[in-house]
Design a protein around this motif. Structure first.
Motif, PDB file in Angstrom:
ATOM      1  N   SER A  71      23.857  65.786  53.241  1.00 34.89           N
ATOM      2  CA  SER A  71      25.024  66.676  53.279  1.00 34.89           C
ATOM      3  C   SER A  71      25.220  67.284  54.657  1.00 34.89           C
ATOM      4  O   SER A  71      26.032  68.183  54.843  1.00 34.89           O
ATOM      5  N   GLU A 143      35.805  59.914  52.641  1.00 38.35           N
ATOM      6  CA  GLU A 143      34.596  60.613  52.211  1.00 38.35           C
ATOM      7  C   GLU A 143      33.610  60.831  53.356  1.00 38.35           C
ATOM      8  O   GLU A 143      32.951  61.875  53.432  1.00 38.35           O
ATOM      9  N   SER A 147      32.707  64.657  54.215  1.00 36.13           N
ATOM     10  CA  SER A 147      31.341  65.084  53.913  1.00 36.13           C
ATOM     11  C   SER A 147      30.480  65.308  55.144  1.00 36.13           C
ATOM     12  O   SER A 147      29.541  66.113  55.106  1.00 36.13           O
ATOM     13  N   HIS A 148      30.778  64.606  56.234  1.00 30.43           N
ATOM     14  CA  HIS A 148      29.815  64.598  57.335  1.00 30.43           C
ATOM     15  C   HIS A 148      30.363  65.007  58.701  1.00 30.43           C
ATOM     16  O   HIS A 148      29.581  65.280  59.621  1.00 30.43           O
TER      17      HIS A 148
END
Length: 320
Positions: A71, A143, A147-148
């Motif tokens: 995460s 994504e 997310s990153h």
């Protein structure tokens, strides 16, 4: 491009033919392209995938993510490839390998956008596409990005023409009419940036017979990519004739300028760095002895020291 004797015919050297309608025919047999690698493996510590940016322009982007990231939010490096604005692509093997290793070694997400090539799409088309890529990232539901990517730590980077593109996209992004919030650009990384001018500079005279990217070749690049009717002292090629650096100074962005003294453009790179300093920009200069234009792209053994400099630059420029 191959390493040859001093160039007598730059069009033949570049494997291009200029057509009567102003377009060019490119011989791409010497340009090996590779697919993305979305599946992790022991031999592939970085995964990559391709995403569409603007279907009407056929622009797209390759994303690189270090494998095993949970995460964690990582700095985002937006990397523009080189090629004199007329050649090359995101998926060219040397650029793909460079971006993949950079993502792994620096523990960053790399987004490498395509842009329309000249002379079919002369400047500022590539700059428009460069900005549009940032807007796509800002609005993306991808994504990996959601997310990153740490939107508070974004860096614009490019090699050669990509360095010119990163600089000019940075100037446009600094303009208040371009709303990139929540993207926060922390700095520019100009790797062997492609700058020019009408009068030959000292390093161009000294290295007139350079076997990698001599002035006779860069003349062709500028002739094919600049707007019709302007010369090489246009602000797109020669930033020292404009006042754009003042925008960067006001935003307090840091800029890393990296080059080699075997590159005919090194004096121009030094002049732009000097101008930015004069305008209040904090500039980190990294000029190496003997390295030719784009050295770290074509010689992987030279990348480690470059990546150390970039890692330090990102660390010192990032949001706390």
């Amino acid at each position: 491009m191959s390493y040859q004797s001093p160039i007598s015919d730059p069009y033949a050297y570049l494997n291009i033919v200029k057509n009567p309608d102003g377009s060019i025919t490119r011989d791409l047999t010497n340009f090996r392209c590779v697919p993305a690698t979305p599946d992790p493996s022991p031999l592939n510590p970085v995964v990559s995938k391709d995403v569409s940016v603007n279907g009407s322009k056929s622009t797209w982007m390759r994303l690189y993510l270090p494998d095993g990231v949970s995460s964690e939010k990582l700095p985002l490096v937006v990397y523009y490839h080189g090629g004199g604005f007329i050649l090359c692509s995101v998926d060219l093997q040397v650029f793909d390998d460079f971006c993949s290793v950079m993502a792994r070694d620096l523990n960053v997400i790399v987004a490498s956008p395509s842009y329309r090539l000249a002379p079919e799409h002369r400047l500022p088309a590539a700059y428009d596409d460069g900005v549009e890529a940032l807007e796509w990232i800002r609005n993306s539901d991808d994504e990996w990005i959601k997310s990153h990517a740490d939107f508070s730590n974004v860096f614009l980077m490019g090699t050669s023409a990509g360095g010119n593109l990163a600089y000019n996209v940075g100037l446009r992004s600094a303009d208040s009419v371009v709303d990139l919030i929540p993207l926060q650009i922390r700095g520019l990384i100009l790797h062997h940036p492609f700058f020019g001018g009408e009068e030959r500079c000292g390093s161009e005279i000294k290295l007139v017979n350079d076997q990698v990217c001599p002035p006779v070749v860069t003349d062709v690049f500028w002739d094919l990519c600049l707007p019709v009717g302007v010369d090489r002292d246009h602000e797109y090629s020669n930033p020292t004739v404009a006042d754009g650096s003042e925008k960067l100074g006001r935003l307090r962005w840091k800029v890393l300028v990296s080059g080699g003294d075997g590159d005919p453009m090194i004096d121009r790179q030094r002049d732009v760095a000097k101008l930015m300093k004069k305008k209040g920009v904090e500039v980190v200069e990294r000029f190496t002895d003997g390295d030719v234009h784009g050295a770290e792209i074509f010689d992987p053994s030279k990348r480690n020291t470059l990546f150390v400099s970039i890692r330090n630059f990102i660390s010192s420029s990032s949001a706390v």
